[in-house]
Design an enzyme around this catalytic site. Sequence first.
Site, mmCIF file in Angstrom:
data_model
loop_
_atom_site.group_PDB
_atom_site.id
_atom_site.type_symbol
_atom_site.label_atom_id
_atom_site.label_comp_id
_atom_site.label_asym_id
_atom_site.label_seq_id
_atom_site.Cartn_x
_atom_site.Cartn_y
_atom_site.Cartn_z
ATOM 1 N N SER A 298 5.521 29.201 71.434
ATOM 2 C CA SER A 298 5.324 29.048 72.882
ATOM 3 C C SER A 298 4.259 28.013 73.213
ATOM 4 C CB SER A 298 4.937 30.390 73.502
ATOM 5 O OG SER A 298 5.978 31.306 73.317
ATOM 6 N N ASN A 299 3.254 27.873 72.348
ATOM 7 C CA ASN A 299 2.187 26.924 72.639
ATOM 8 C C ASN A 299 2.572 25.479 72.392
ATOM 9 O OD1 ASN A 299 -0.112 28.790 73.230
ATOM 10 N ND2 ASN A 299 0.635 29.585 71.281
ATOM 11 N N LYS B 258 7.669 37.929 64.511
ATOM 12 C CA LYS B 258 6.408 37.591 65.177
ATOM 13 C C LYS B 258 6.374 38.371 66.476
ATOM 14 C CE LYS B 258 3.956 33.923 67.674
ATOM 15 N NZ LYS B 258 4.025 32.557 68.239
ATOM 16 N N SER C 155 4.295 39.119 69.765
ATOM 17 C CA SER C 155 3.180 38.638 70.585
ATOM 18 C C SER C 155 2.826 39.588 71.708
ATOM 19 C CB SER C 155 3.526 37.263 71.180
ATOM 20 O OG SER C 155 3.689 36.314 70.156
ATOM 21 N N GLY D 75 1.269 38.122 66.779
ATOM 22 C CA GLY D 75 1.500 36.893 67.540
ATOM 23 C C GLY D 75 0.276 36.390 68.262
#
Lengths: 306, 306, 306, 306
Positions: free
Chosen positions: D56-57, D175, D177, D201
Site C-alpha cells: 500500500s505504501n 500479510k 495489516s 503488516g
Amino acid sequence: KRTNAKNMTRKLNISGIYPPIATPFTEREEVDYQKLDENLQKYSKLPFKGLVVQGSNGEYPYLTVNERLEVVKRVRDILPNSKLLIAGSGCESTKATVQMTGGMAHAGADAVLVVTPCFYRGRMNSKALIHHYTKVADASPVPVVLYSVPANTGLELPVDAIVCLSQHPNIVGLKDSGGDITRIGLIIHKTRLEDFQVLAGSAGFLMAAYAVGAVGGVCALANVLGEEVCELERLCMLGDWEKARELQHRLIEPNTAVTRKYGVAALKQAMEWFGFHGGATRSPLQPLSQTELQQLHVDFSSNGWL
Amino acid sequence: KRTNAKNMTRKLNISGIYPPIATPFTEREEVDYQKLDENLQKYSKLPFKGLVVQGSNGEYPYLTVNERLEVVKRVRDILPNSKLLIAGSGCESTKATVQMTGGMAHAGADAVLVVTPCFYRGRMNSKALIHHYTKVADASPVPVVLYSVPANTGLELPVDAIVCLSQHPNIVGLKDSGGDITRIGLIIHKTRLEDFQVLAGSAGFLMAAYAVGAVGGVCALANVLGEEVCELERLCMLGDWEKARELQHRLIEPNTAVTRKYGVAALKQAMEWFGFHGGATRSPLQPLSQTELQQLHVDFSSNGWL
Amino acid sequence: KRTNAKNMTRKLNISGIYPPIATPFTEREEVDYQKLDENLQKYSKLPFKGLVVQGSNGEYPYLTVNERLEVVKRVRDILPNSKLLIAGSGCESTKATVQMTGGMAHAGADAVLVVTPCFYRGRMNSKALIHHYTKVADASPVPVVLYSVPANTGLELPVDAIVCLSQHPNIVGLKDSGGDITRIGLIIHKTRLEDFQVLAGSAGFLMAAYAVGAVGGVCALANVLGEEVCELERLCMLGDWEKARELQHRLIEPNTAVTRKYGVAALKQAMEWFGFHGGATRSPLQPLSQTELQQLHVDFSSNGWL
Amino acid sequence: KRTNAKNMTRKLNISGIYPPIATPFTEREEVDYQKLDENLQKYSKLPFKGLVVQGSNGEYPYLTVNERLEVVKRVRDILPNSKLLIAGSGCESTKATVQMTGGMAHAGADAVLVVTPCFYRGRMNSKALIHHYTKVADASPVPVVLYSVPANTGLELPVDAIVCLSQHPNIVGLKDSGGDITRIGLIIHKTRLEDFQVLAGSAGFLMAAYAVGAVGGVCALANVLGEEVCELERLCMLGDWEKARELQHRLIEPNTAVTRKYGVAALKQAMEWFGFHGGATRSPLQPLSQTELQQLHVDFSSNGWL
C-alpha cells in the site's frame, strides 16, 4: 387508504409536530422546574400536536427514576389536555421498561416512546427486540411508540421487527431518527395494512419523510423554531412543495447544529437566543467552546434565522 | 430561481433518468458486444435522458483501459444522438483520470462521471479531492459530473468540497448514491446560486430526492424497470405525490435487491427476467446462490413486478 | 522501573487475573443469590487476584440501583479479604456515578471500575471524559479503574484523556476491552512515568497484552476456565512464551464465543458445562438458539476443553 | 513444529522483516528511478529478509500497469539475489490479477502479495475471495502471499477463507495489516497444521504478533528506521522481552504517524529526514500541511529518534 382489519378501534392518532423538550437544569445541575414551566407556557401557544418528554434531547439518561416521573407530571399539569404528551419510558431491561412505562402512564402520559435497549447491541437482534417491545406493549396502559435512534444507541430497529410489531394493537407507530429515507419509505410500505404511523425523528429530513408517507415529526429544532417547523408541516400537508422545499433547505444547517454536530448543549444555547430557557446541561455533557458557539451562530444566521 | 452569474452560458442540462448500464460478459468473461448492442436497442426506445456507461454497476473496475474505451465507443455508435452518454472515467490517480477523461470524450461521451478516488481514503480530505477534481475538470473536453458512492468507496465527497467545486465552469453536477437525504437537501441548498444539478444515485430514494430538489436519477433499477422509473420521474415532475409515493414504495425492495443486498449479479439476473441481457459477471463477482436467487425473485414478485 | 514522583504512596496494586462475574438469575429473572454464593465459594479457591463485580458480563445495566449494591455486599461477605473486589460503578451522569461509587465503597468494594458514559457519544470527547472521571475520582473513597469497552459503548476512551487521567492520585489503572494492541502498548508507554496499571479486558489478547506491558486481565472466560486463564498469566510472568502461546491459542475461540460472538447467554451456558451456575439472563437478552448452542459447544470442544 | 503433510516440499520461507518500499516521484510526478536506485543501495545493506514492492505504501494504485512492472524489474536488478523480492500484484478482477502476477514473476519477483479486491466489498464474501485467490495461486509461477489491509480496502479477509486457502500448495502466508491481535493469534492457531506463515503488516503491533506466533513483518516504518525494526525482530527471536518491549513502545507513535495518521506523504517526508529519498507523492495524495509536518516531527523526536 390504510385500514387495520385486525382491530375494531382505530389506534391513537399521533400525526403532527412535537418538540422533544429539553430539561433545563440550574447551574448546580438540578432540574429547573421554574424554567421548564415557562417554556411549557410558550410551547402551549404553538401549533404543536403535543410534546415529547424525555426523548434523547431531554437528557433522560442523566435523570433519576424519580426525576423522570416528576418532570412528566409537571408537564402534564401545565400542558393543555388537547395536546398529546408522549413520554420516553425506555430502560435497558424489559422489566425496568415495563415499570417505567406504567409510571409514565400514571404520571399523565398519553403514550410512551420506547427507545431500543442497546448496551448489548451485538445481541439486540429482531428476536430480542420483538420480545422486549411485545412485553412492554402488553403491559402498557397507554399506546407505545417505537423509537430507533442509531446515533445514540449504535443500533437500528430492524425493518422486519418493526413490521412484526406494527401488528400489535397497543403499538401505534415509530419515531425514526436515523434519517435513512429509503428505509423509512420501506417501513411505511410494509406496514401499510396496519394502522401504523411513522414520525420523522429530525427536522433535517422532515419534508422528505412527508413525501414518502410519514405523518409527523419529533424535531429537536422545534424547541427553537417551533413556528417554522409547524409551517413546514403545513406546507407539506397542503402539497405546496416549492415553498416547503425552500423552508426545508433553510432548516437543515440549524437542525444539524443542534443535533448531530453539537448536541444538547447547542440546542439549549439556541433556545436562549430564541426566547426559551435552555439552562445548563448535566455533566458529563459540557458547554460549547467559543469556537463551537460562533459556528452555531453562523449556522442560524447564514440561513436567515438570526 | 437558480442563476449562475459567473458563467455566460448555461451548463449542460443533465436532468432526467439514466440507467447505469451493466456490461454483459460471455461465459468466458469476455465483453459480449452482441448482447450489449441488443440491450442498447431496447434502451433507446425508453424515455431515458441518456445512459451512464461505467457507473459502479458496469463493473468498470474489472475492465481494462481498452475495454473501458471500447464499450463507450460501442454505446455511442448505437445510442441516438438525442440521448446523453455519460461515461465513468474515474481512476485512482489524478493523472490516469485526466487521461481516461480525454479518452472517454474522444470515444463519444457527452459528459464524464468521476468517482472519488478512495484507496488512501484516510487522506482523501476536501483539499485532496478539490485538487483532484479541479485538475480533471480543467483538462476535460466535456462537462464533469462528481460521483459519491460510499458503499463502494468507503468515502463521502464532503459537502464543503462539493460547494467549492460547484463553482467550476466545467463541473455540472453530482451523482449522490449515499442516500442521505438531509445531505442531499443541504447540497442543493448550498449550491443554489450555481448552475449545479444533483442526480439521485439510486431508485430507492428517487422521490425523496425530487422532493428536496434533485433533477434526476442514475438508477440501477432502470436497467430492469426502465419504464417504471421514468414514470416515477414523471409523477414527481407533475407533483402527483400520491401516485408517486405508491410507485416509489413498490420500487424500494427490488432496487435494494439489485444494489446493496445482492449487487451486480442480481441486477444481471433481474435483467434476464425482464427481457434484457445481463450475462455473467466477471470474477471475483460470483453468481447468486439458490437461496439468494429465490429471495431476489420474492423482492420483485411481492411488489407486483413478477 | 516505574515510579510516581508526584505521590508519596504507591497506588493500589491491581495486577492479576479477575473474572468479571456473571449475575445468575432465577427463571423469573430475579437475582439468584443462592447460586451466586455457590459460584463465589468456587471462585474463592482459584488463584484469582480478585473479582470484578458488574463489569459488562454482570448485566449491570439490567440491575436496579439497589440490586447493584446488594450484589456487591453479598460478594464482599463471601469473598476472602485477601481477594480484591472491584465493583463497576459507572452510570451515564457524573452525579449518579459519584453516588454509585460512594455506595459501592460502602458496600465493600476495594476499588471501582468506571465505564465511559456513552449515550451522547458524539459529545463524549476528551474534555468531557476528563471532567467526568476527575469528578468521580475526586469524590471516590476508593481507587478508580478506567474502563473502555467500545463493543458495548461505541466509544473508546481517547489515549490523551487516559494519559491525563493517569496522573490523578486516585486513578490506578485501565481495563481496556477494545483489544487494539497497538493502542494498549502506546497507553503503557505514555503512562510509564505514572504508577498506572493496564488490565486486558479479554482473554483473547491476554498474552499479547502481557507482552506489551499489561499487568493482568479481566476476562469473561475466567468465569468458565479460571484455572487455565491463571495458568496463562503464570506462563507470561515466567516468560515461557512457547507454552503461553499454545495455551493462548486454545483460549481464543472459547473466549470469542462467550463474548463478542454470543455474549452473556453463552457465558452463562458455558458456566453450567464447567460446574458453575450461570442461570438465566435478564430480558431483553435471550437464550441461545439451538444452532448457537451447538456452535458454542464446538468452540470449546474443538480446542480440547469439552 | 509445523509440518505440511499434504505437500512433499516445504513452502518458501518468508520469515523476516521487509520494508514495503515507497515509490519516489519527481516533482512532475514521474517515477524517479534514480532516487529509487539510491534507496535500494542503502536498503541492501540492512538486515532485511527482502523488500516488498507495491504494498500500500508504494502508491501502486497510482501506477500504470507498465510502471508497476518496470519498478519491479528495477528493484530486481539492484537487489542482491540473497534478498527476497515480494511484489504486489493485486488488481480488482481475477483476470487482471492473474495477468499481473505472471508479469511480476517474469519481472523477477520471488513471490507475490495479493491484496483483497474490494470495490464490490458487499459481495466479497469468503466464497468469492476463495475463488479469486485459488485462481490466482493456481496460475502463479511464484508463491502467493495473501494480503488483508482493511484501512485501505474496507474489507478483512475472513478467517475461514484464510484457513481454507492455507492448504493451497502455492499460498505461503498472509500479510495482516489490520492489527487485531486476537484474530492474528486465531489465524496462526487454525493454520498450525499447514506450512503457513503470518507477517505483521505494521511495526505498531510487531512484538505482539511475534508473541502470538507471527514470523516477520512488512513494516512501513522500516523504510525509515530499518535497523531498529530489525533489532526489534532480533530481540523477539531471542526472547528478550524486556528490551523488545521498550523498543516496541518507542516505535508506535512514529509508526502510526507514517501510516494511519498521515499516510504515505508522511512516510516520504520521514525518509528524507533519515537519509533516504522519499520524493513527492502522486496526486491526489497531497503533501503534509505545516501543522502536520510539525506533529510528525514531534512523533519522532518525542520518542528519541530525532
